[in-house]
Design a protein around this motif. Structure first.
Motif, PDB file in Angstrom:
ATOM      1  N   TYR A 178      -1.525   1.652  -7.028  1.00 29.59           N
ATOM      2  CA  TYR A 178      -2.171   0.329  -6.847  1.00 29.59           C
ATOM      3  C   TYR A 178      -1.137  -0.756  -6.389  1.00 29.59           C
ATOM      4  O   TYR A 178      -0.123  -0.818  -6.925  1.00 29.59           O
ATOM      5  N   ALA A 179      -1.740  -1.187  -5.110  1.00 31.21           N
ATOM      6  CA  ALA A 179      -0.617  -2.495  -4.972  1.00 31.21           C
ATOM      7  C   ALA A 179      -0.792  -3.710  -5.448  1.00 31.21           C
ATOM      8  O   ALA A 179      -1.986  -4.376  -5.119  1.00 31.21           O
ATOM      9  N   GLY A 180      -0.161  -4.109  -6.348  1.00 25.89           N
ATOM     10  CA  GLY A 180      -0.216  -5.080  -7.166  1.00 25.89           C
ATOM     11  C   GLY A 180      -0.215  -6.504  -6.482  1.00 25.89           C
ATOM     12  O   GLY A 180      -0.775  -7.321  -6.940  1.00 25.89           O
ATOM     13  N   LYS A 181       0.351  -6.632  -5.227  1.00 30.39           N
ATOM     14  CA  LYS A 181       0.307  -7.744  -4.631  1.00 30.39           C
ATOM     15  C   LYS A 181      -1.226  -8.329  -4.238  1.00 30.39           C
ATOM     16  O   LYS A 181      -1.406  -9.416  -4.183  1.00 30.39           O
ATOM     17  N   ALA A 182      -2.244  -7.386  -4.385  1.00 30.62           N
ATOM     18  CA  ALA A 182      -3.491  -7.625  -3.990  1.00 30.62           C
ATOM     19  C   ALA A 182      -4.163  -8.586  -5.200  1.00 30.62           C
ATOM     20  O   ALA A 182      -4.854  -9.710  -4.956  1.00 30.62           O
ATOM     21  N   GLY A 188      -0.895   1.700   2.046  1.00 28.60           N
ATOM     22  CA  GLY A 188      -2.442   1.337   1.609  1.00 28.60           C
ATOM     23  C   GLY A 188      -3.012   0.781   3.054  1.00 28.60           C
ATOM     24  O   GLY A 188      -2.781   1.426   4.174  1.00 28.60           O
ATOM     25  N   GLY A 189      -3.858  -0.053   3.032  1.00 29.84           N
ATOM     26  CA  GLY A 189      -4.360  -0.571   4.024  1.00 29.84           C
ATOM     27  C   GLY A 189      -5.809  -0.423   4.373  1.00 29.84           C
ATOM     28  O   GLY A 189      -6.488  -0.583   5.374  1.00 29.84           O
ATOM     29  N   LEU A 190      -6.389   0.504   3.347  1.00 28.66           N
ATOM     30  CA  LEU A 190      -7.834   0.801   3.710  1.00 28.66           C
ATOM     31  C   LEU A 190      -8.903  -0.364   3.555  1.00 28.66           C
ATOM     32  O   LEU A 190      -8.821  -1.150   2.506  1.00 28.66           O
ATOM     33  N   VAL A 200      -0.588   7.507  -2.008  1.00 29.98           N
ATOM     34  CA  VAL A 200      -1.153   6.284  -1.183  1.00 29.98           C
ATOM     35  C   VAL A 200      -0.949   5.110  -2.196  1.00 29.98           C
ATOM     36  O   VAL A 200      -0.936   5.156  -3.304  1.00 29.98           O
ATOM     37  N   GLU A 201      -1.303   3.864  -1.409  1.00 33.85           N
ATOM     38  CA  GLU A 201      -1.179   2.698  -2.345  1.00 33.85           C
ATOM     39  C   GLU A 201      -2.342   1.732  -1.910  1.00 33.85           C
ATOM     40  O   GLU A 201      -1.861   0.556  -1.236  1.00 33.85           O
ATOM     41  N   PRO A 202      -3.403   2.045  -2.187  1.00 34.08           N
ATOM     42  CA  PRO A 202      -4.600   0.943  -2.167  1.00 34.08           C
ATOM     43  C   PRO A 202      -4.449  -0.125  -2.920  1.00 34.08           C
ATOM     44  O   PRO A 202      -4.385   0.043  -4.083  1.00 34.08           O
ATOM     45  N   GLY A 203      -4.576  -1.343  -2.399  1.00 35.17           N
ATOM     46  CA  GLY A 203      -4.652  -2.618  -2.940  1.00 35.17           C
ATOM     47  C   GLY A 203      -6.163  -3.162  -2.870  1.00 35.17           C
ATOM     48  O   GLY A 203      -6.903  -3.177  -4.010  1.00 35.17           O
ATOM     49  N   ARG A 204      -6.521  -3.735  -1.703  1.00 33.35           N
ATOM     50  CA  ARG A 204      -7.613  -4.247  -1.335  1.00 33.35           C
ATOM     51  C   ARG A 204      -8.895  -3.346  -1.718  1.00 33.35           C
ATOM     52  O   ARG A 204      -9.656  -3.824  -2.251  1.00 33.35           O
ATOM     53  N   ALA A 205      -8.723  -2.044  -1.310  1.00 29.80           N
ATOM     54  CA  ALA A 205      -9.756  -1.042  -1.414  1.00 29.80           C
ATOM     55  C   ALA A 205     -10.138  -0.876  -3.118  1.00 29.80           C
ATOM     56  O   ALA A 205     -11.525  -0.246  -3.193  1.00 29.80           O
ATOM     57  N   ALA A 233      -9.322  -9.301  -3.797  1.00 26.75           N
ATOM     58  CA  ALA A 233      -8.053  -8.941  -3.201  1.00 26.75           C
ATOM     59  C   ALA A 233      -7.320 -10.167  -2.322  1.00 26.75           C
ATOM     60  O   ALA A 233      -8.109 -10.792  -1.400  1.00 26.75           O
ATOM     61  N   TYR A 234      -6.252 -10.710  -2.579  1.00 28.39           N
ATOM     62  CA  TYR A 234      -5.616 -11.644  -1.882  1.00 28.39           C
ATOM     63  C   TYR A 234      -6.032 -12.929  -1.941  1.00 28.39           C
ATOM     64  O   TYR A 234      -5.839 -13.747  -0.872  1.00 28.39           O
ATOM     65  N   CYS A 235      -6.948 -13.321  -2.903  1.00 25.89           N
ATOM     66  CA  CYS A 235      -7.455 -14.695  -3.017  1.00 25.89           C
ATOM     67  C   CYS A 235      -6.656 -15.322  -4.168  1.00 25.89           C
ATOM     68  O   CYS A 235      -5.791 -16.155  -4.039  1.00 25.89           O
TER      69      CYS A 235
HETATM   70  C1  LIG Z   1       0.278  -4.212   1.305  1.00 24.11           C
HETATM   71  C2  LIG Z   1       0.724  -3.172   0.979  1.00 24.11           C
HETATM   72  C3  LIG Z   1      -0.048  -2.159   0.482  1.00 24.11           C
HETATM   73  C4  LIG Z   1      -1.620  -2.564   0.183  1.00 24.11           C
HETATM   74  O1  LIG Z   1      -2.364  -2.904   1.247  1.00 24.11           O
HETATM   75  P1  LIG Z   1      -3.955  -3.083   1.069  1.00 24.11           P
HETATM   76  O2  LIG Z   1      -4.366  -3.449   2.357  1.00 24.11           O
HETATM   77  O3  LIG Z   1      -4.095  -3.929  -0.175  1.00 24.11           O
HETATM   78  O4  LIG Z   1      -4.291  -1.737   0.472  1.00 24.11           O
HETATM   79  C5  LIG Z   1       0.398  -0.832   0.157  1.00 24.11           C
HETATM   80  N1  LIG Z   1       1.600  -0.662   0.432  1.00 24.11           N
HETATM   81  C6  LIG Z   1       2.479  -1.573   0.939  1.00 24.11           C
HETATM   82  C7  LIG Z   1       3.969  -1.336   1.475  1.00 24.11           C
HETATM   83  C8  LIG Z   1       2.324  -2.726   1.166  1.00 24.11           C
HETATM   84  O5  LIG Z   1       2.949  -3.514   1.822  1.00 24.11           O
END
Ligand SMILES: *Cc1c(COP(=O)(O)O)cnc(C)c1O
Length: 463
Positions: A93-97, A277-279, A319-324, A420-422
Motif C-alpha cells: 500500500y502506498a502510504g503517501k495516499a 502503483g497508479g491504478l 505492486v503498489e496501489p495507494g489511490r486504488a 487518497a491525496y486529500c
Molecule cells: C505514488 C506512488 C505509488 C502509488 O500511486 P497511486 O496512484 O496512489 O496508486 C506507488 N509507487 C510509487 C513509487 C509511487 O511514487
C-alpha cells in the motif's frame, strides 16, 4: 472521456460558454456506487448514511469539514488486492495516499505491505507496529539520516533512485554490518495518465534511473559490486490514475528486457520486479476502473509472456496501489455557507473547507462529484461550482457539477472518493485547521486523526 458540452435541461444551460461537465444524472438523489464507498446508502428520510450512521449525526458529533472513512470498505479492498495477487506476489500500500496509525494496523491485519517515502511516514509505520521487513522505502532524495533510520529498523527494501544513493545506502549498510535488500528504480520511458500513455525514448523527470543510454545497466553494475547491498530486483512506476493497461505492458516488457540483459552480463537472475502503483479509481460516473483481479491477471500474463520469450524464470511481482485502495473509501462532508448564482454562468456554492483539505482540483484539474446528502430533493438540477473559503480564486473543490436548485445554506454536501491525496496533502493555508479523519464501521464512528485546533497552530509559532 466523452463530455457533452450542452446538457439538456439544467438552469443556465442555454448560455453556457465553457466547462467540461456531463449531463446531470437523471436522478440527483441517486448515489452511484462506483464513486461512493461500499456501505454508503440513503436512509428512509433521504439522508446519506455510512457504516449505518447518518451524516447529520456525524456532522453534529465531529463537525465539518471532515473526512469519513469507511473502514470495512478499506479492509475489503486490501483483501481484494491481496487475494487477487495471491501468495506468489506482494501488494504494498502506498502510504503517501493516506497514512495514520489506524491505517497501518488495518494493513498489517489484512496482510498488506507498506511503501513509505519519508522519515515521517517511516516513523508512523514503525510506531503503529508494521514489521520493518514489510516496509519498502522510496524517494528520490532520501536524507542520510532517513537511510540510517531505515537500515537500522531493518526495512524489507530500499528502492534506490540515483547513483549517489547506491553509494549512500551501501555505506550505511556496511557501517551497520548488514546487507540491505534493495531494488533499483528505473525510468522505462513510459508516462501514463488516465486514459492514455506515452512511450518515449527518454524521460524528462526527477524519478528513477533511465533505461535509455545504459544508465540503469550501469546502476545495476555498481549495486552488484557493493557488498553492503543485496540487489533483489528492478522497480518501475509509470504514473497515476491509470486505466489503460497498455502502459504497464510496455513498462513490464522493458523491465524484463533489463533482467535478461543482467542475466547475460552478470549471470544472475534477479528474483523480483515491482511494477508500481497508479491504478485509477472512479471520481465521477464516467470513470470505469478495473477490479484488482483483472489487474493482477493482466500484469501476471504480461510478465509471464515476456519472461518466456526471454527464457527467464518468472520473477516475483509486487505492486503498489495507494489511490486504488484508500481513494474510494472516504468522502469529505461540508456544510454549505453561501450560494451565489451568477446569471448566465453558474452558481458558486461555498463550503466550509476548500483547497486546504482538497488541493487536487487546483493542482491537477482533478474532477470530482458532489451530492446533497442531508436530504433528498426533487428540485431541478442547477450547474454549480463548489468552492472553498480560501483567499484564492482557484480555490475550487468541484469544478462543474449539478446540485438541486433548492440548495440552501446549512445543507450538507459531500464529495466522494477523497480518501487518497486529500488529507495527506492538506495544508494550513489561511491558518485553516486541517479536518479530522473519522473511521466509520458497523454503526460506530471514531476519530483516527483529530481535527487541528488553534492551539496546534499557535504551538508551532514560537516567536
Ligand atoms: C505514488 C506512488 C505509488 C502509488 O500511486 P497511486 O496512484 O496512489 O496508486 C506507488 N509507487 C510509487 C513509487 C509511487 O511514487
Amino acid at each position: 472521456m466523452s463530455r457533452s458540452a450542452h446538457p439538456a435541461g439544467p438552469r443556465h444551460a442555454d448560455v453556457l460558454t465553457e466547462g467540461h461537465y456531463s449531463a446531470p444524472a437523471a436522478d440527483l438523489n441517486a448515489l452511484d456506487e462506483k464513486v461512493w464507498s461500499r456501505t454508503v446508502t440513503r436512509d428512509a428520510d433521504g439522508a446519506l448514511t455510512v457504516g449505518g450512521i447518518a451524516v447529520a449525526r456525524l456532522a453534529e458529533e465531529f463537525g465539518t469539514p471532515a473526512y469519513f472513512l469507511d473502514e470495512s470498505d478499506f479492509r475489503a479492498r486490501c483483501r481484494a488486492w491481496a487475494d487477487a495477487f495471491g501468495p506468489d506476489a506482494d501488494v504494498f500500500y502506498a502510504g503517501k495516499a493516506f497514512l495514520s496509525r489506524a491505517v497501518v494496523r488495518w494493513l498489517k491485519e489484512e496482510g498488506l505491505n507498506l511503501d513509505v517515502c519519508s522519515g515521517g511516514e517511516l516513523a508512523t509505520a514503525l510506531d503503529a507496529g508494521m514489521p520493518a521487513e514489510r516496509i519498502a522505502f522510496h524517494g528520490n532524495n532520501k536524507t542520510v539520516a532517513e537511510i540510517e533510520r531505515a537500515v537500522e529498523a531493518g526495512v524489507g527494501r530500499i528502492v534506490l533512485d540515483s547513483f549517489q544513493e547506491i553509494v549512500r545506502v551501501a555505506h550505511v549498510a556496511r557501517r551497520h554490518g548488514v546487507r540491505q535488500r534493495v531494488q533499483i528504480r528505473v525510468t522505462v520511458g513510459v508516462e501514463a495518465h488516465t486514459h492514455e500513455f506515452i512511450a518515449t525514448a527518454h524521460e524528462d523527470q526527477k524519478f528513477g534511473i533511465a533505461l535509455a543510454d545504459g544508465q540503469a545497466a550501469e546502476a545495476v553494475r555498481r549495486a552488484l559490486a557493493l557488498d553492503g547491498l543485496d540487489l533483489i530486483g528492478v522497480h518501475s512506476h509509470i504514473g497515476s490514475q491509470i486505466f489503460d493497461m497498455a502502459g504497464f505492458e510496455v513498462s513490464a516488457r522493458r523491465v524484463v528486457q533489463l533482467l535478461a540483459e543482467i542475466r547475460d552480463e552478470h549471470g544472475v537472475e534477479l528474483p523480483e520486479i515491482d511494477l508500481g502503483g497508479g491504478l485509477g479509481i472512479a471520481y465521477t460516473s464516467e470513470d470505469d476502473p478495473r477490479e484488482p483481479h483483472e489487474i493482477a491477471k493482466a500484469l501476471s500474463d504480461i510478465v509471464t509472456r515476456e519472461c518466456e520469450a526471454a527464457k527467464l524464470r518468472t520473477p516475483r511481482i509486487s505492486v503498489e496501489p495507494g489511490r486504488a485502495i484508500v481513494g474510494p473509501t472516504a468522502f469529505t462532508l461540508y456544510e454549505v455557507g453561501t450560494i451565489k448564482p451568477l446569471e448566465g454562468l453558474r452558481t458558486y456554492v461555498s463550503v466550509d473547507g476548500g483547497m486546504s483539505d482538497n488541493i487536487r482540483t487546483a493542482l491537477y484539474d482533478a474532477e470530482y462529484s458532489v451530492a446533497l446528502v442531508s436530504r433528498t430533493s426533487d428540485a431541478e438540477p442547477m450547474l454549480v461550482r463548489v468552492v472553498g473559503k480560501h483567499c484564492e480564486s482557484g480555490d475550487i473543490v468541484v469544478k462543474d457539477a449539478f446540485l438541486p436548485a433548492d440548495l440552501a445554506p446549512g445543507d450538507l454536501i459531500a464529495v466522494p472518493a477523497t480518501g487518497a491525496y486529500c488529507r495527506s496533502m492538506a495544508s494550513n493555508y489561511n491558518h485553516a485547521l486541517r479536518p479530522p479523519v473519522v473511521a466509520v464501521r458497523d454503526g460506530e464512528a471514531r476519530v483516527i486523526v483529530r481535527r487541528e485546533t488553534e492551539e496546534d497552530l499557535l504551538r508551532l509559532d514560537v516567536g
